[in-house]
Enzyme design. Structure first.
Site, PDB file in Angstrom:
ATOM      1  N   GLU A  93       0.820  -1.202   0.000  1.00  0.00           N
ATOM      2  CA  GLU A  93       0.000   0.000   0.000  1.00  0.00           C
ATOM      3  C   GLU A  93       0.860   1.261   0.000  1.00  0.00           C
ATOM      4  O   GLU A  93       2.080   1.201   0.199  1.00  0.00           O
ATOM      5  CB  GLU A  93      -0.936   0.020   1.210  1.00  0.00           C
ATOM      6  CG  GLU A  93      -0.246   0.046   2.557  1.00  0.00           C
ATOM      7  CD  GLU A  93      -1.217  -0.108   3.724  1.00  0.00           C
ATOM      8  OE1 GLU A  93      -2.435  -0.213   3.503  1.00  0.00           O
ATOM      9  OE2 GLU A  93      -0.734  -0.139   4.871  1.00  0.00           O
ATOM     10  N   HIS A  95       3.743  -0.643  10.721  1.00  0.00           N
ATOM     11  CA  HIS A  95       3.325   0.750  10.515  1.00  0.00           C
ATOM     12  C   HIS A  95       2.107   1.105  11.357  1.00  0.00           C
ATOM     13  O   HIS A  95       1.390   0.225  11.846  1.00  0.00           O
ATOM     14  CB  HIS A  95       3.006   0.988   9.040  1.00  0.00           C
ATOM     15  CG  HIS A  95       1.883   0.144   8.519  1.00  0.00           C
ATOM     16  ND1 HIS A  95       2.086  -1.134   8.041  1.00  0.00           N
ATOM     17  CD2 HIS A  95       0.546   0.365   8.415  1.00  0.00           C
ATOM     18  CE1 HIS A  95       0.923  -1.647   7.658  1.00  0.00           C
ATOM     19  NE2 HIS A  95      -0.031  -0.764   7.879  1.00  0.00           N
ATOM     20  N   ARG A 118      -2.752  -7.121  13.694  1.00  0.00           N
ATOM     21  CA  ARG A 118      -2.602  -6.072  14.702  1.00  0.00           C
ATOM     22  C   ARG A 118      -1.548  -6.512  15.710  1.00  0.00           C
ATOM     23  O   ARG A 118      -1.680  -7.564  16.341  1.00  0.00           O
ATOM     24  CB  ARG A 118      -3.940  -5.790  15.387  1.00  0.00           C
ATOM     25  CG  ARG A 118      -3.935  -4.559  16.280  1.00  0.00           C
ATOM     26  CD  ARG A 118      -5.299  -4.337  16.931  1.00  0.00           C
ATOM     27  NE  ARG A 118      -6.344  -4.067  15.941  1.00  0.00           N
ATOM     28  CZ  ARG A 118      -7.448  -4.794  15.797  1.00  0.00           C
ATOM     29  NH1 ARG A 118      -7.671  -5.838  16.573  1.00  0.00           N
ATOM     30  NH2 ARG A 118      -8.342  -4.480  14.888  1.00  0.00           N
TER      31      ARG A 118
END
Length: 320
Positions: free
Chosen positions: A120, A178, A198
């Site tokens: 991304e 990130h 996560r």
């Protein structure tokens, strides 16, 4: 089919960290004060975008592609990705810090989830004073040091923090740890995937008092523990496309529009435009369409000779 530029109804996602900028800045139809994401173009199962304009109004993106994959996606895209729309486009409003997370690569995502990985990029549309992003490790690390820091709730100390301002661009290859920081409004372009591990959520609790689920073990194999150079610099020549990110999954360019510019349109790939700032007119054939800040528009590959006129800043995304 007489192909034309397609606009889709946004899919709004409430998030514990969301706010109101999607409405206040981008004029999205949010209904709560914790609206974190506006999915602009998606074929993620259960969240497939629906056309909001023209003859195909009410048709979902998968059905649009099925009408004529090569005309919509482009010959090269169909050869590379098949008949599936391969990207996901979002706006994100982080009123609070997002969790620290990582995305698996294609091979791992295929093996575990029968999904694409999640490469991304972020474009910072707005940042409050002091806003930061976490991207990658400060220095080269390893799984053992990471696990020790995680157990001691000190994993943030290993990670690189970047103060950000409008116009900053970060390219996040799979495996890059990130987190989007509080006070940022982000345009995100990514592979079609909703697979996220996560890692750490600052020990926050949801409205039921529960800690959010972590994916500690799944993340271990997915993480790139080496320091990365994720922030990108790019030219800003007016009225032309300035390449920001060029990878196998997408090519994103910046168009600072002050007069007239041609849009990169070929039969090989669709083009998506996202308006970051200002207003402009999209000209195609003998027709035109007005675009405003926060608009995301899909130009089918069959369209040709598309131009922009006005005063605006846009992202132009294709697959090259």
């Amino acid at each position: 089919m007489d192909w034309y530029p397609l606009v889709f109804n946004p899919i709004i996602k409430e998030r514990i960290w969301g706010g109101t900028k999607l409405r206040d800045v981008l004029h999205k139809p949010i209904v709560s004060n914790i609206s974190g994401e506006s999915w602009e173009l998606s074929t993620v199962p259960g969240d497939v975008s629906v056309v909001a304009n023209g003859a195909l109004e009410g048709t979902d993106l998968n059905a649009v592609v099925a009408l004529n994959p090569k005309a919509v996606l482009g010959k090269k895209v169909v050869a590379q990705f098949g008949d599936q729309f391969p990207l996901l486009f979002k706006f994100l409003d982080a009123r609070e810090d997002l969790s620290i997370q990582v995305h698996p690569n294609d091979a791992l995502a295929k093996e575990r989830h029968n999904s694409f990985g999640k490469t991304e990029m972020w474009y910072v549309m707005q940042a409050d004073p002091g806003a930061q992003l976490i991207v990658g490790f400060k220095e080269d690390s390893n799984a053992e040091a990471y696990k020790t820091a995680l157990a001691q709730h000190q994993v943030v100390d290993l990670l690189a923090k970047h103060s950000v301002q409008k116009g900053d661009v970060f390219f996040l290859e799979t495996g890059t740890v990130h987190a989007i920081g509080a006070g940022t409004l982000i345009a995100e372009i990514q592979q079609t995937s909703d697979i996220t591990y996560r890692i750490y959520d600052f020990d926050r609790r949801d409205d039921q008092g529960n800690l959010r689920e972590l994916h500690t073990e799944l993340a271990l194999e997915a993480i790139n523990y080496q320091r990365t150079e994720s922030k990108k610099t790019y030219a800003q020549n007016t009225n032309v496309s300035n390449v920001m990110v060029d990878c196998p999954y997408f090519t994103t360019s910046f168009i600072p529009l002050t007069d007239t510019a041609s849009v990169h349109c070929t039969n090989d790939s669709f083009t998506v435009l996202m308006v970051m700032e200002g207003d402009c007119t999209l000209l195609y054939g003998d027709k035109k369409m007005e675009l405003t800040k926060g608009t995301t528009i899909l130009l089918p590959a069959a369209l040709e000779a598309v131009q922009l006129k006005g005063n605006a800043e846009l992202l132009e995304i294709t697959i090259s």
